[in-house]
Design a protein around this motif. Structure first.
Motif: not given
Length: 354
Positions: A40-51
């Protein structure tokens, strides 16, 4: 009418793609052997915040005028505000609805829950998780708050080497990333087995290529649907009598953080509350560091009254959440109340923009 239709279509596309994304990212966490909270804190957050970070990068590096570059600064401030208020508030509302549904099931005779067991109803004022869970969430807010305070303070001063400090923000996120990835698997008991991968629904253990492909495809859909959603909102705002400034400062931040909000909704619906909250706190750390570092490197990073007001409301909201977490008094209702700070922000914009 076309703008409204596209707005609804984009919202549906974002929700569905987020549902596939969280499904893929849980399997990606299995493949990378990271803890459930790091999913949640890294993989999902990084993916959705990248754009969103890419949009900020484009705005601050290719903006032809200072006003164009300021769009990136506004995004760097609006993202944490929307997450700390609206995202947590929506999560609280979803948890309240979930508890109401469980109480109705118990009253109806204890029908089976999603996991196959007997439904149990929590007390209305029962805190979320254990004391250890709250300490874990409070730790993320403790990381975020001082970084955000420094970020706002830098917007009030000017000195020669301020752009260099952008690198420090990147370093802070790298340290947070390292801590999360190396963390233990103490929270792996919650929903330990992900649902079957959407790309391979009949496979007990999907192929790695399918996991990666589903992750990348859904991220692309989320990126373009989010951008189209924001454009429709920009067009609809003036039709509703809202100025461009109000649309940019009040509505656009919520639109850009819609993927994180949708992720939280989906995980709460699946009974994975820890992942939902971890996704928001992880996204907040990215928004507090990466876009801010880019803004410091490529703009003057100077705040006007509206940006300073957004920073103040964000800090107040985080202090409220941090105090309730440390006291182990964070209930769904108190979490839902966090959205009220965004209402205060909107009301405060009226005299500022007028």
């Amino acid at each position: 009418m076309l703008h409204f239709v596209l707005l609804i279509a984009c919202a549906v596309a974002i929700y569905l793609s987020c549902e596939w994304f969280v499904n893929a990212v849980e399997w990606l966490g299995e493949r990378l052997n990271v803890g459930r909270m790091a999913v949640g804190t890294i993989l999902a957050a990084f993916g959705t915040a990248l754009p969103e970070s890419v949009v900020t990068l484009v705005a601050v590096t290719t903006g032809a005028t200072p006003e164009a570059k300021d769009i990136g600064v506004g995004a760097a401030m609006g993202g944490p505000l929307a997450l700390a208020t609206v995202a947590y508030g929506v999560t609280g509302v979803m948890l309240l609805l979930q508890r109401r549904r469980r109480r109705a099931e118990v009253a109806a005779g204890g029908s089976a829950g999603a996991g196959g067991g007997t439904a149990t109803a929590e007390r209305p004022g029962e805190a979320l998780g254990t004391e250890r869970d709250m300490r874990r969430l409070a730790k993320d807010q403790t990381w975020f708050l001082p970084v955000f305070v420094v970020k706002v303070a830098l917007g009030l001063v000017a000195f020669a080497f301020k752009p260099v400090l952008g690198v420090v923000f990147f370093a802070v996120y790298a340290l947070y990333f390292w801590r999360e990835i190396r963390g233990d698997h103490e929270d792996d008991e919650e929903g330990a087995e992900p649902e079957p991968l959407k790309f391979q629904p009949k496979a007990e253990s999907p192929a790695t290529w399918a996991v990666v492909a589903q992750t990348l495809v859904t991220l692309v859909v989320i990126f373009f649907a989010s951008q189209l959603f924001v454009h429709q909102l920009d067009a609809i705002g003036p039709m509703l009598g809202l100025s461009a400034s109000v649309t940019a400062l009040l509505l656009s931040p919520v639109a850009t953080e819609l993927p994180e909000i949708m992720n939280a909704v989906i995980w709460v619906r699946q009974g994975k509350t820890k992942l939902a909250l971890a996704n928001i706190s992880g996204a907040m750390m990215i928004q507090a560091t990466v876009p801010s570092g880019l803004g410091l490197l490529f703009t003057s990073w100077h705040f006007d009254t509206a940006l300073l007001w957004s920073g103040l409301i964000t800090m107040v909201a985080i202090c409220y959440l941090l105090l309730t977490m440390r006291a182990h008094r964070l209930t769904p209702r108190r979490l839902a109340l966090a959205a009220g700070f965004y209402v205060v922000f909107g009301l405060g914009l009226i005299p500022i923009l007028s």
